[in-house]
Design an enzyme around this catalytic site. Structure first.
Site, short mmCIF file in Angstrom:
data_model
loop_
_atom_site.label_atom_id
_atom_site.label_comp_id
_atom_site.label_asym_id
_atom_site.label_seq_id
_atom_site.Cartn_x
_atom_site.Cartn_y
_atom_site.Cartn_z
N LYS A 177 0.86 -1.18 0.04
CA LYS A 177 -0.09 0.05 0.12
C LYS A 177 0.90 1.05 0.14
CE LYS A 177 -2.17 3.23 2.96
NZ LYS A 177 -1.76 4.17 1.94
N GLU A 252 10.00 2.56 10.51
CA GLU A 252 11.03 3.35 10.23
C GLU A 252 10.23 4.78 10.30
OE1 GLU A 252 14.23 1.71 9.95
OE2 GLU A 252 14.25 3.92 9.91
N CYS A 286 13.67 11.76 6.24
CA CYS A 286 13.95 11.56 7.54
C CYS A 286 15.27 11.75 7.84
CB CYS A 286 13.49 10.03 7.87
SG CYS A 286 13.00 9.17 6.65
N GLU A 388 10.17 17.01 14.65
CA GLU A 388 10.60 16.94 13.19
C GLU A 388 9.35 17.86 12.27
OE1 GLU A 388 9.50 13.07 11.02
OE2 GLU A 388 11.49 13.29 10.35
C1 UN1 Z 1 14.65 8.98 4.02
O1 UN1 Z 1 15.21 10.01 4.34
O2 UN1 Z 1 13.26 8.66 3.87
O3 UN1 Z 1 20.52 8.39 2.96
C2 UN1 Z 1 15.36 8.04 3.03
C3 UN1 Z 1 19.59 8.95 2.29
C4 UN1 Z 1 18.58 8.37 1.43
C5 UN1 Z 1 17.52 7.67 1.74
C6 UN1 Z 1 16.65 8.44 2.76
N1 UN1 Z 1 19.52 7.38 0.75
O4 UN1 Z 1 19.18 10.18 2.61
#
Ligand code: UN1
Length: 498
Positions: A177, A252, A286, A388
């Site tokens: 999804k 995550e 993230c 965040e």
């Molecule tokens: C994310 O930030 O959701 O290291 C993933 C990184 C990318 C992956 C980010 N290769 O910023």
């Protein structure tokens, strides 16, 4: 106006409409007049059908030799590679990230697909000598069964691939999804898997909202694992909803990542890292560097240069090669950004150094654009330094020492990524030892993880798992230990010691 294309769900090898007979729109965040397509607004019945298909397919897929599963994945990787440009353009159109970054996102999916295809001939277990004679022992990996993959919009192809490819190579079947903001990139990935020859029912694709698809999916009795990437608030709801049935979960979640700039750092290099970490992907990673902690001896020089670079960034439609920063994904995300700008402005001591406004005129009139924004004189405990934001807002914080800087890095609820800029190897090693995050960089920004090492974080960023790398194999399989006694007599472990 041409009629918008209607995209369907993929269940048991067929492209089908939802029983709801409803769809939702996918629009371009840089120009919301641009309707990309209509996707199925699915419901519980669609989820049930998809899980049923995945459950049935599991019986044969788990017995399909892993090196042959790998052949399919290698073909999928080739298809992704061939269509990289087309898929990157689709991604920029639906997600807004600049084209170069969208190409990187597709590339990350290609890398992961090749990497996991290689696992078709590995998936190593252990053999070790027994304490008893004529007894053999080893461990092997078992697939879990039906895996529910619930993925975010910020890496619309890379993150699904982090989950999908390990799940498949280990012999699991999947119901996928994707986020409602980026279903086209997810559709492109599923299409590539279909074209690569994945047997029917092994991968099922159901689009729709979190409440109408996500919740029934993650609570379905036949789903064995839920792999989710998204906000900490939703991750908590996933953990709670799955706890009573003891489903495996792989969560995550958020980050409040920091760059620490020491007084011996190469300042221009650190500025470039802070720009890339803070405003790359419009701060919607993230791993974004939303805090920059700078030694007091260099904070003036750093801040001047950082602000000047941020001011000069070209904001716009990601498809224009001159654009350096695209829009926020949707109106809600943009409102969050604006809310935090107000929160920052109300702090007594924090100073808005640049940005702070939504862009609405001319080329920005129909998109979710916001200026790159920097606050100075931020205290580590302020909300803009703790929560965040997931947008182009960076807090600059002063430190007097390495130890204090590390303490500031560590004092948030999250622990995904951090970095240090220094020329002193001793300082770098102290930071490598004492920073409590899942990822740490030296003389680089907080972003740039590669697919063959574990990805994930500490504290409220995750629930102890890691994606990518060999660690992903542990998420998508369980260990089975096999003992074979060929002595022909009863042997008792721990008891027959003489
Ligand atoms: C994310 O930030 O959701 O290291 C993933 C990184 C990318 C992956 C980010 N290769 O910023």
């Amino acid at each position: 106006m041409p009629k918008a294309k209607v995209y369907k769900n993929f269940i048991n090898g067929e492209w089908v409409e939802s029983g709801s007979e409803e769809t939702f729109e996918n629009r371009n965040p840089a120009d919301k007049r641009d309707l990309i397509g209509l996707f199925q607004r699915s419901n519980q019945d669609d989820v049930n059908a998809a899980v049923e298909a995945a459950k049935n397919a599991f019986e044969s897929w788990r017995l399909y030799p892993a090196p042959r599963r790998a052949e399919i994945l290698f073909r999928v990787a080739e298809i992704l590679l061939k269509k990289k440009e087309e898929f990157a353009r689709d991604m920029t159109r639906e997600m807004g990230k600049v084209l170069k970054e969208a190409r990187g996102d597709v590339q990350e999916a290609i890398d992961m697909t090749y990497y996991m295809a290689g696992e078709g001939r590995r998936q190593f277990g252990q053999t070790t000598p027994s304490e008893l004679p004529s007894k053999f022992m080893m461990s092997v990996r078992m697939p879990l069964g039906v895996c529910a993959l619930i993925t975010p919009w910020n890496f619309p192809m890379a993150i699904p691939s982090w989950k999908l490819m390990p799940a498949l190579i280990l012999g699991n079947t999947v119901v996928f999804k994707p986020a409602t903001d980026t279903p086209l990139s997810a559709y492109n990935l599923v299409k590539a898997c279909e074209e690569g020859g994945l047997p029917r029912g092994v991968l099922n694709f159901v689009t729709g909202t979190g409440s109408e698809v996500g919740t029934p999916l993650m609570t379905h009795k036949d789903v064995k694992l839920v792999s989710f990437t998204g906000s900490t608030a939703v991750g908590k709801a996933v953990a709670e909803a799955t706890a009573s049935s003891f489903k495996h979960t792989n969560l995550e979640m958020g980050g409040k990542n920091a760059i620490l700039v020491m007084d011996d750092a190469k300042i221009d290099l650190a500025v470039e890292g802070a720009i890339w970490g803070g405003f790359g992907t419009t701060g919607q990673r993230c791993t974004a560097a939303s805090r920059v902690i700078v030694h007091k001896k260099v904070i003036k020089e750093f801040t001047q240069k950082f602000v000047a670079r941020a001011r000069a960034l070209k904001v716009g439609d990601g498809r224009d090669p001159k654009t350096e920063m695209g829009p926020s994904i949707n109106e809600g995300q943009l409102e969050t950004v604006m809310k935090y700008v107000e929160v920052g402005k109300k702090e007594d001591e924090a100073r808005l150094l640049t940005g702070g406004r939504r862009l609405t005129k001319g080329e920005y009139a129909h998109g979710n654009f916001h200026e790159p924004t920097i606050f100075g004189d931020v205290h580590p405990e302020m909300r803009i330094a703790q929560e965040e934001i997931f947008g182009p807002v960076v807090a600059v914080i002063q430190t007097g020492s390495l130890e204090e800087g590390i303490k500031i890095i560590n004092e948030t609820a999250y622990g995904l990524s951090a970095s240090i800029y220094t020329q002193d190897i001793n300082r770098a090693f102290v930071a490598m030892r004492d920073v409590y995050t899942g990822i740490f960089y030296v003389n680089a920004s907080t972003i740039g993880a590669e697919v063959h090492l574990p990805f994930g974080g500490t504290k409220q960023t995750g629930n102890g798992h890691r994606e990518a790398g060999q660690a992903a194999l542990d998420v998508f399989s369980e260990w089975k230990v096999l003992y074979i006694d060929y002595s022909g007599k009863l042997q008792k472990a721990q008891i027959d010691v003489e």
